[in-house]
Structures are given as structure tokens and as C-alpha cells.
Design a protein around this motif. Structure first.
Motif, PDB file in Angstrom:
ATOM      1  N   ARG A  74      15.045   7.286  -8.468  1.00  5.22           N
ATOM      2  CA  ARG A  74      14.329   6.098  -7.988  1.00  5.22           C
ATOM      3  C   ARG A  74      14.221   6.124  -6.474  1.00  5.22           C
ATOM      4  O   ARG A  74      14.914   6.870  -5.807  1.00  5.22           O
ATOM      5  N   VAL A  75      13.360   5.309  -5.959  1.00  2.00           N
ATOM      6  CA  VAL A  75      13.156   5.187  -4.526  1.00  2.00           C
ATOM      7  C   VAL A  75      14.405   4.568  -3.925  1.00  2.00           C
ATOM      8  O   VAL A  75      14.898   3.554  -4.389  1.00  2.00           O
ATOM      9  N   THR A  76      14.942   5.220  -2.859  1.00  2.24           N
ATOM     10  CA  THR A  76      16.149   4.681  -2.228  1.00  2.24           C
ATOM     11  C   THR A  76      15.960   4.364  -0.759  1.00  2.24           C
ATOM     12  O   THR A  76      16.752   3.668  -0.182  1.00  2.24           O
ATOM     13  N   GLU A 114       0.945   6.609  -6.809  1.00  2.00           N
ATOM     14  CA  GLU A 114      -0.215   7.451  -7.106  1.00  2.00           C
ATOM     15  C   GLU A 114       0.096   8.924  -6.893  1.00  2.00           C
ATOM     16  O   GLU A 114      -0.372   9.779  -7.639  1.00  2.00           O
ATOM     17  N   ARG A 115       0.898   9.238  -5.876  1.00  2.98           N
ATOM     18  CA  ARG A 115       1.296  10.625  -5.623  1.00  2.98           C
ATOM     19  C   ARG A 115       2.144  11.166  -6.751  1.00  2.98           C
ATOM     20  O   ARG A 115       2.138  12.354  -7.030  1.00  2.98           O
ATOM     21  N   GLY A 169      10.117   6.605   4.451  1.00  4.62           N
ATOM     22  CA  GLY A 169       9.279   7.660   3.899  1.00  4.62           C
ATOM     23  C   GLY A 169       9.180   7.561   2.406  1.00  4.62           C
ATOM     24  O   GLY A 169       8.493   8.322   1.761  1.00  4.62           O
ATOM     25  N   LEU A 170       9.889   6.612   1.834  1.00  7.37           N
ATOM     26  CA  LEU A 170       9.948   6.417   0.396  1.00  7.37           C
ATOM     27  C   LEU A 170      10.308   7.696  -0.342  1.00  7.37           C
ATOM     28  O   LEU A 170       9.761   8.011  -1.373  1.00  7.37           O
ATOM     29  N   GLU A 171      11.277   8.428   0.221  1.00 10.52           N
ATOM     30  CA  GLU A 171      11.742   9.628  -0.443  1.00 10.52           C
ATOM     31  C   GLU A 171      12.476   9.245  -1.707  1.00 10.52           C
ATOM     32  O   GLU A 171      13.154   8.238  -1.761  1.00 10.52           O
ATOM     33  N   LEU A 182       0.828  -1.198   0.000  1.00  6.00           N
ATOM     34  CA  LEU A 182       0.000   0.000   0.000  1.00  6.00           C
ATOM     35  C   LEU A 182       0.869   1.257   0.000  1.00  6.00           C
ATOM     36  O   LEU A 182       0.580   2.228  -0.698  1.00  6.00           O
ATOM     37  N   THR A 183       1.941   1.233   0.763  1.00  4.71           N
ATOM     38  CA  THR A 183       2.853   2.376   0.798  1.00  4.71           C
ATOM     39  C   THR A 183       3.440   2.632  -0.586  1.00  4.71           C
ATOM     40  O   THR A 183       3.510   3.770  -1.047  1.00  4.71           O
ATOM     41  N   LEU A 184       3.839   1.564  -1.264  1.00  6.15           N
ATOM     42  CA  LEU A 184       4.393   1.713  -2.613  1.00  6.15           C
ATOM     43  C   LEU A 184       3.328   2.223  -3.583  1.00  6.15           C
ATOM     44  O   LEU A 184       3.587   3.120  -4.394  1.00  6.15           O
TER      45      LEU A 184
END
Length: 174
Positions: free
Chosen positions: A159-161, A145-146, A165-167, A138-140
């Protein structure tokens, strides 16, 4: 109808061939186990074909399929082959229809209770793992979606690192 664990005495019932027998391929299809896995369980003494064809092919009954389904359900809960064998032997003994001494019957029931508690504990752990996996997915999904439909798709793009917080990482400097 035969109990899901039941295999007669010691799980080694042999019989004559009839129309109710299935070859290993049909058993594999019905149980979603590979032929190799079924043979491995046979070699381990967990399930033994109820009969053999004149040509020597393994033949199984509905009871054999039910027993394999019990084994299949035990595997993801982390039970070892020895534990599976122990539980199945206890249940086989309880299901023989023979009159058991009260202390023997209680000892067998205690063995089954230990496995039931262990299975229940494993189910709780698996539910926790599943909840965490669903939260992560769900977080991904929320992160994607954001980013909207114009989110970078190319491997050279940011890319996500970091997971918490998936910054997004900053683009590499030129």
C-alpha cells in the motif's frame, strides 16, 4: 424586494400570520440548515421568526430565509456568532431607511468594510486549500492510473506509505 440582510430594526421584526409565512421545516429545507441550527441562531439573536402561529409555531418570511442564507455563507469563512451579529446589526442599522448622521453612517460602513476584507481574505485561503486538495486528489488518481487495472486491491497487498512521491511500500517479508 428586501435586501438579503434586512430584518427591520435590530432583526426582531414581528408580524401577523399570512400566506407568505413558512414553518421552520420549509425554512430548513430551503436553507439546507438543520432545525437545531435555525433554533440555535434564534437563541443567539441572529434571526428571529417574523411571526408565530396560533399554536406557537415559528413562522418565517423570505427576509428571514435571506438572513439565514447570509449567516450560512459566513459560517464556513470562520466568522463567530458575535461577528455575525455585529455585521448584521450594522447592516440592519444601515437599512432602516432612517436618516443617519454622516459620522454614524461612515462608522457603520467601516464595520461592513472590515467584514468584507476579512471574507475576501478567507476566500483566498480557502481557494489555496482547495487547490492543494485538488492537487492531492490528482496525485492519487495518477498513481492509481499508473498501477493499471491489475493493481492490488486487497488490504494485505502493498500500500501507499509516503505521500510526496507516493512510493509503494515493499510487500511484507514472509
Amino acid at each position: 424586494m428586501e435586501a438579503p440582510f434586512s430584518r427591520g430594526h435590530g432583526g426582531r421584526r414581528k408580524g401577523t400570520v399570512n400566506s407568505q409565512h413558512m414553518q421552520i421545516g420549509e425554512v430548513a429545507r430551503r436553507t439546507e440548515l438543520s432545525l437545531r441550527t435555525i433554533r440555535h441562531y434564534e437563541e443567539s439573536g441572529l434571526v428571529v421568526p417574523s411571526a408565530r402561529s396560533r399554536g406557537g409555531f415559528r413562522l418565517y418570511t423570505e427576509g428571514d430565509v435571506a438572513r439565514l442564507m447570509v449567516i450560512r455563507r459566513m459560517k464556513p469563512l470562520g466568522f463567530t456568532l458575535d461577528e455575525m451579529r455585529d455585521l448584521l446589526e450594522a447592516v440592519d442599522r444601515l437599512d432602516t431607511g432612517e436618516e443617519l448622521a454622516p459620522d454614524e453612517r461612515e462608522a457603520l460602513l467601516d464595520r461592513v468594510r472590515v467584514y468584507e476584507r476579512s471574507a475576501a481574505e478567507q476566500v483566498v485561503k480557502l481557494r489555496t486549500q482547495l487547490a492543494r486538495a485538488e492537487e492531492f486528489a490528482l496525485t492519487l488518481r495518477t498513481r492509481l492510473e499508473r498501477s493499471g487495472p491489475q493493481a492490488p486491491q486487497e488490504p494485505h497487498e502493498p500500500r501507499v506509505t509516503a505521500l510526496p512521491g507516493l512510493e509503494r511500500a515493499a510487500p511484507p517479508e514472509s
